[in-house]
Design an enzyme around this catalytic site. Structure first.
Site, short mmCIF file in Angstrom:
data_model
loop_
_atom_site.label_atom_id
_atom_site.label_comp_id
_atom_site.label_asym_id
_atom_site.label_seq_id
_atom_site.Cartn_x
_atom_site.Cartn_y
_atom_site.Cartn_z
N ASN A 77 0.83 -1.32 0.03
CA ASN A 77 -0.02 -0.04 0.02
C ASN A 77 0.90 1.09 0.00
OD1 ASN A 77 -0.32 1.71 2.61
ND2 ASN A 77 0.27 -0.33 3.25
N PHE A 137 6.76 4.51 14.34
CA PHE A 137 8.02 4.81 13.49
C PHE A 137 8.42 3.89 12.37
CE2 PHE A 137 9.90 6.16 17.94
CZ PHE A 137 9.27 7.25 17.79
N CYS A 139 6.08 3.40 8.92
CA CYS A 139 5.62 3.45 7.65
C CYS A 139 6.81 3.97 6.54
CB CYS A 139 4.50 4.69 7.39
SG CYS A 139 2.95 3.84 8.09
N CYS A 350 3.65 -38.81 -7.87
CA CYS A 350 4.08 -37.68 -8.49
C CYS A 350 5.19 -37.56 -9.02
CB CYS A 350 3.53 -36.47 -8.05
SG CYS A 350 4.22 -35.98 -6.50
N CYS A 380 21.03 -39.82 1.63
CA CYS A 380 19.94 -38.54 2.22
C CYS A 380 20.88 -37.72 3.57
CB CYS A 380 18.99 -39.48 2.58
SG CYS A 380 17.53 -38.01 3.60
N CYS A 386 12.41 -32.65 0.13
CA CYS A 386 11.36 -33.70 -0.60
C CYS A 386 9.86 -33.55 0.34
CB CYS A 386 11.72 -35.01 -0.28
SG CYS A 386 12.40 -35.63 1.26
N CYS A 390 6.24 -32.13 -1.31
CA CYS A 390 5.37 -33.36 -1.43
C CYS A 390 4.07 -32.90 -1.54
CB CYS A 390 5.95 -34.51 -0.49
SG CYS A 390 4.29 -35.87 -0.46
C1 FMN Z 1 -3.36 0.18 3.99
C2 FMN Z 1 -2.72 0.19 5.25
C3 FMN Z 1 -2.27 1.51 5.91
C4 FMN Z 1 -1.70 1.33 7.04
N1 FMN Z 1 -1.31 2.51 7.68
C5 FMN Z 1 -0.78 2.29 8.90
C6 FMN Z 1 -0.63 3.43 9.86
O1 FMN Z 1 -1.40 4.55 9.74
N2 FMN Z 1 -0.11 3.41 10.74
C7 FMN Z 1 0.74 2.50 11.19
O2 FMN Z 1 1.24 2.39 12.11
N3 FMN Z 1 0.66 1.19 10.38
C8 FMN Z 1 -0.19 1.17 9.23
N4 FMN Z 1 0.00 -0.03 8.52
C9 FMN Z 1 0.58 -1.18 8.77
C10 FMN Z 1 -0.13 -2.14 9.58
O3 FMN Z 1 -0.63 -1.58 10.64
C11 FMN Z 1 0.57 -3.52 9.91
O4 FMN Z 1 1.70 -3.02 10.68
C12 FMN Z 1 0.99 -4.23 8.43
O5 FMN Z 1 0.06 -4.19 7.49
C13 FMN Z 1 1.53 -5.53 8.79
O6 FMN Z 1 0.19 -6.40 9.52
P1 FMN Z 1 -0.58 -7.24 8.66
O7 FMN Z 1 0.29 -8.19 7.89
O8 FMN Z 1 -1.47 -7.95 9.30
O9 FMN Z 1 -1.27 -6.41 7.61
C14 FMN Z 1 -0.85 0.01 7.18
C15 FMN Z 1 -1.21 -0.94 6.68
C16 FMN Z 1 -1.81 -0.97 5.37
C17 FMN Z 1 -2.34 -1.99 4.68
S1 SF4 Z 2 6.62 -39.34 -1.65
FE1 SF4 Z 2 5.24 -37.26 -2.25
S2 SF4 Z 2 6.46 -36.06 -3.75
FE2 SF4 Z 2 7.25 -38.23 -3.69
S3 SF4 Z 2 6.39 -39.16 -5.55
FE3 SF4 Z 2 5.09 -39.79 -3.36
S4 SF4 Z 2 3.58 -38.08 -3.45
FE4 SF4 Z 2 4.96 -37.30 -5.03
#
Ligand code: FMN
Ligand code: SF4
Ligand code: FAD
Ligand code: SF4
Ligand code: SF4
Lengths: 434, 444
Positions: A77, A137, A139, A350, A380, A386, A390
């Site tokens: 974003n 601290f 963004c 597979c 191995c 693997c 799998c």
């Molecule tokens: C659209 C958007 C806007 C965000 N705005 C802020 C913000 O204003 N302040 C902030 O601390 N973090 C902001 N974040 C970060 C989120 O708080 C969060 O740290 C980050 O998305 C990781 O968490 P997630 O994987 O659950 O999304 C924003 C994230 C997104 C997607």
């Molecule tokens: S062990 Fe798993 S990855 Fe290997 S042939 Fe069988 S199903 Fe496929």
């Protein structure tokens, strides 16, 4: 049934699931609906200084990475902090906190790196009755160019300085939200606690370009033919966040300090994993943005089922339980020897394990003319590739060789004692074994 | 010599025992964990999900599927049972193709819905296999409720009342509880004694007593129940069947499809259950399809469903019609029975072609004859045993949305009550909703 009530910095919430500061917590309407849906707490969308609010782009703000069947795995974003007036936000925060005293309400703040700016906003935030503040601290886009957000988070001295101001001008808990756009996450965490932060939260988003539009020759999201790097989040960032949380949880200087974990948390299981790695609670953004507020219901039911199954009565029973098991590579037991085993009944033939091992690993899987795949113990090295490729869960497993058993690859029996790299003969810096 | 498919008359053992056993195994095999994971992955977790709206018990389908997806099928089961305590049976018998799965957005988009029914079974089977009951009773209210009829409506009502702290006595005319779950649903939809296992599991809530062999109208009266209990719930289903109104209807081997199915369901040895060589089933609903398919599975050589209107008007869903066809059942439309011929017992059935105009079926006068040594009537069931003094509507006990009858203190639900389709899931919903209303009145 397990009690999900969580106490974080003295702030209790009915469950450890908070919404991270982001669009889901942007306004009163959202936050009330989030609380009705069951969220334990929210960190309000980041507030800026009084005066004309920041503006956002008016074209697309998000880019995405998909898995199979168009499942959203990563989101990026270029949104800034709140674009609504400070007073409006403060009034709304006051009302919501008054009506939901049992939920956690934290106010996220990002103002210029000047003492006056913090001194001005903190009393206003204090007056809302909110439970604490989170210093953004983190963004990585837009605000950083103006010397805020990750521009502060990347300089440990600034973190300490601003945290100190906050502790001086604000009486309730101060959480410092860290940016992952840094080489060693422990440094900003140490700096925050040096400034007397009550907790750190992480991660904020990761600098990213999700994709390039091959017709426009520009990054997505594209605004009038141009794009910029944005902040990456969602399931794809979880492993990075998990490591950073664990690093802080086990660092000598910050061990045991409160952590609020953020980054890709989508299911109860993700939350449990972060908490086992030392987080006192978790914050969620992308999962709510992908599935709506109701997604918390699965997190609540799943976590309580897991706790019941394991016999944990309270979240404090397992928070940090896995931290002692995170160690440095050099301390891993080199005498722990496993071999891949293929369950021939489960195998669907597979050949993916074969391709992976034959082409890119250790040529340790044999293939017969009638497609029987078998692990050759003398080749191995137990790399696990693997198992990872799998398609059938539990079809290939790693079986531990017991002490005294022959490791056919080395031709030596498995030693019974623990031994690691620090004492290994091949290590030029090895200390004597005795 | 052993009987075969072509042995004349009504005889048992038309197929080898192994074949019969195979024919009556699960219609849909249960999902294995990996299959369940793949199926669950397809759900979009829709907002205000259409599937949930289409479910008569309003199960939170997106939530339970997500709970399966995140490795907690027991939590998923609890989500299901919260709304529908017979979620295990419904997972097996609901015509999902006309309910939740019909409106699944992936059905609309791709013609392949999320397999909601099978996922529901996956979750409920897992919790039930643990032998634990996921609910506890609220503090005792001291109120006593009588439930008449231990079918899905009665069981669902009783369970909800017990959960809310009331004491419940169920009076059931038959020897076993379960209603049509035990005596009516096709054997291949609910094999391996599931119906009784489910009743036993449901009873673990406590506070419910089932008294079998007690029939309202015989050893019980509504007035008596009203005196002895704080409230009464009637869930007696539909005990009668409609007549064919064809000459020769009284001949031997012209019987009710529901009776045949009840015998089949109670049979401990399907190889000993007799069936005709040329079976004709009259009717167009689920009962007709079930009687026809099960006749074929027992080894009848020719099985024909005769329906008096066109295919599109048939009560059985397209899926069920196809299932009948796959099982070698012939479906004939726009034909109605006018006479059963035979010397004492049925040998042939005479059918008249029909046209339908403005909903009215008219015979054209042209007839044909089919060989028929066994004729099953499946042209609808009727209410019997309805106590005096209750208002009726459309041949059923008239009830409000909350299941109140015209008599204070008496509620009714399921097939015997007005409103709703005659389905297991509808009966469960009505029983539950009546219990909630009774609770409100009792503790009011
Ligand atoms: C659209 C958007 C806007 C965000 N705005 C802020 C913000 O204003 N302040 C902030 O601390 N973090 C902001 N974040 C970060 C989120 O708080 C969060 O740290 C980050 O998305 C990781 O968490 P997630 O994987 O659950 O999304 C924003 C994230 C997104 C997607
Ligand atoms: S062990 Fe798993 S990855 Fe290997 S042939 Fe069988 S199903 Fe496929
Ligand atoms: C052959 C057949 C197949 C069906 N297949 C399906 C299917 O696949 N899927 C589906 O959703 N629905 C199916 N249905 C419909 C479904 O079975 C009914 O809608 C549902 O069972 C109604 O539940 P109920 O509790 O109202 O009545 P019932 O299940 O009929 O239960 C009524 C109970 O009351 C008892 N009783 C009756 N009179 C008295 C009395 N006077 N005193 C005491 N007890 C009494 C009966 O013995 C019975 O146990 C089928 C119906 C039939 C007949
Ligand atoms: S999510 Fe809503 S606000 Fe955003 S682009 Fe789509 S319709 Fe517009
Ligand atoms: S409609 Fe289909 S995709 Fe949507 S929630 Fe229901 S089952 Fe899932």
């Amino acid at each position: 049934m397990a009690d999900l009530t969580t106490n974080f910095l003295g702030i209790t919430s009915p469950n450890p699931f908070w919404l991270a500061s982001a669009p889901p917590t942007d306004k009163e309407y959202n936050v009330r609906r989030a609380f009705e849906a069951g969220w334990g707490g929210v960190v309000w969308k980041t507030l800026g200084s009084e005066g004309p609010p920041v503006v956002n782009v008016n074209g697309p703000r998000y880019g995405a990475i998909y898995g199979a069947d168009r499942r959203l795995l990563g989101l990026n974003n270029i949104e800034l902090i709140t674009d609504r007036p400070l007073q409006t936000n403060l009034e709304e925060i006051t009302r919501v906190k008054r009506d939901y005293p049992d939920r956690a309400l934290i106010v996220s703040i990002m103002v210029p790196c000047e003492e006056e700016a913090w001194k001005a906003i903190l009393p206003m935030v204090e007056a809302t009755g909110a439970d604490g503040i989170e210093l953004n601290f983190g963004c990585p886009h837009g605000m950083a160019e103006r010397g805020m957000g990750s521009a502060v988070g990347q300089v440990p001295e600034y973190i300490t300085m601003v945290t100190e101001w906050c502790k001086q001008y604000y009486s309730k808990p101060v959480i410092v939200k860290l940016t992952p756009n840094i080489t060693d996450i422990r440094k900003p965490a140490q700096a925050a606690f040096k400034g007397n932060a009550d907790a750190v939260s992480l991660i904020n988003t990761i600098n990213s370009i999700t994709s390039v539009n091959l017709d426009l020759m520009a990054p997505e999201p594209t605004i009038d033919g141009k794009g910029t790097h944005g902040g990456y989040c969602g399931p794809a960032v979880k492993p990075i966040a998990l490591n950073m949380v664990a690093e802080i949880a086990r660092d000598a200087e910050t061990r045991g300090k409160p952590i609020s974990a953020i980054g890709g948390i989508t299911t109860w299981r993700d939350a449990a994993e972060f908490m086992v790695m030392g987080a006192g609670n978790v914050q969620v953004c992308t999962a709510a943005m992908t599935y709506g507020f109701k997604v918390v219901q699965e997190m609540i039911s799943g976590l309580s089922q897991w706790m019941d199954d394991k016999g944990y009565a309270a979240t404090s029973d397992f928070i940090g339980a896995g931290v002692p098991n995170v160690t440095d590579w050099q301390y891993l037991n080199l005498n722990y020897i496993t071999k891949a085993r293929i369950d021939q009944d489960a195998c669907i033939k597979c050949g993916r394990c074969y391709a992976a091992c034959e082409d890119t690993s250790h040529q340790a899987i044999s293939m017969s003319p009638d497609r029987v795949f078998e692990v050759q113990d003398d080749e191995c090295v137990a790399c696990n590739l693997c198992v990872d490729v799998c398609p059938v869960e539990n079809c290939i497993t790693m079986v531990e060789l017991q002490p005294g058993e022959m490791d056919k690859r080395t031709g030596k029996p498995v030693p019974s004692e623990y031994a690691n790299w620090t004492t290994h003969p091949n290590n030029p810096a090895a200390q004597a074994a005795e | 010599m052993a009987n075969s498919q072509t042995t004349p008359g009504i005889v048992p053992g038309r197929l080898p025992a192994d074949d019969i056993a195979r024919n009556f195994t699960d219609l849909h095999a249960p999902l294995a964990p990996h299959e369940a994971a793949v199926a669950a992955d397809r759900c979009y977790f829709c907002h205000d999900a259409p599937c949930m709206t289409a479910c008569p018990t309003s199960i939170d389908i997106p939530l339970f599927i997500r709970q399966i997806g995140t490795g907690t099928p027991e939590a998923a089961a609890k989500t299901i049972f919260n709304q529908n305590i017979l979620g295990g049976m419904c997972a097996r018998v609901c015509p999902t193709e006309t309910l939740c799965e019909e409106v699944c957005v992936r059905e609309t988009a791709e013609g392949a819905p999320v397999e909601i029914g099978r996922l529901q079974r996956f979750a409920t089977d897992r919790l039930m296999a643990k032998g634990v009951h996921p609910f506890e009773r609220a503090a005792a209210t001291g109120k006593r409720v009588a439930v008449v009829g231990a079918g899905p409506a009665g069981l669902s009502c009783a369970h909800r009342l017990a959960m809310l702290g009331h004491d419940v006595t169920i009076y059931e005319a038959r020897a076993k509880a379960g209603g049509l779950n035990e005596y009516g649903i096709a054997a291949y939809k609910t094999p391996d004694g599931f119906a009784q296992a489910e009743v036993d599991w449901l009873m673990q809530i406590g506070g419910i007593e089932i008294v079998e062999g007690k029939r309202l109208g015989e050893s019980l009266s509504l007035a008596g129940l009203q005196d002895d209990f704080d409230a009464v719930f009637l869930s007696i289903g539909l005990g009668g069947v409609n007549a064919l109104r064809a000459s020769g209807e009284d001949k031997a081997n012209v019987t009710d499809a529901v009776g045949f199915i009840a015998d089949l369901r109670q049979s401990s040895d399907l190889g000993a259950l007799p069936v005709g060589r040329d079976v004709v089933v009259i009717g167009g609903g689920m009962t007709a399809v079930d009687a026809a398919i099960q006749s074929r599975k027992l080894g009848a050589e020719n099985v024909t469903i005769v329906y008096r209107r066109g295919q599109e008007a048939m009560g059985a869903s397209r899926y069920e019609q196809d299932l009948a066809a796959q099982n070698g059942v012939r479906l004939m439309f726009n034909l109605r029975p006018v006479a059963v011929h035979g010397n004492g017992a049925a040998a042939e059935i005479e059918l008249e072609y029909t046209t339908v105009q403005d909903g009215t079926v008219t015979g054209t006068g042209e007839t044909l004859r089919l060989r028929a040594d066994q004729v099953f009537k499946a042209i609808g069931q009727t209410l019997t045993d309805a106590p005096e003094g209750l208002d009726l509507s459309g041949g059923k006990i008239a009830v409000t949305e909350a299941g109140r009858t015209s008599v204070a203190g008496v509620w009714a639900g399921g097939d015997c009550a007005s409103g709703g389709d005659d389905l297991t899931v509808t009966a469960v919903a009505e029983g539950r909703d009546a219990a909630m209303d009774m609770h409100a009145v009792l503790v009011g």
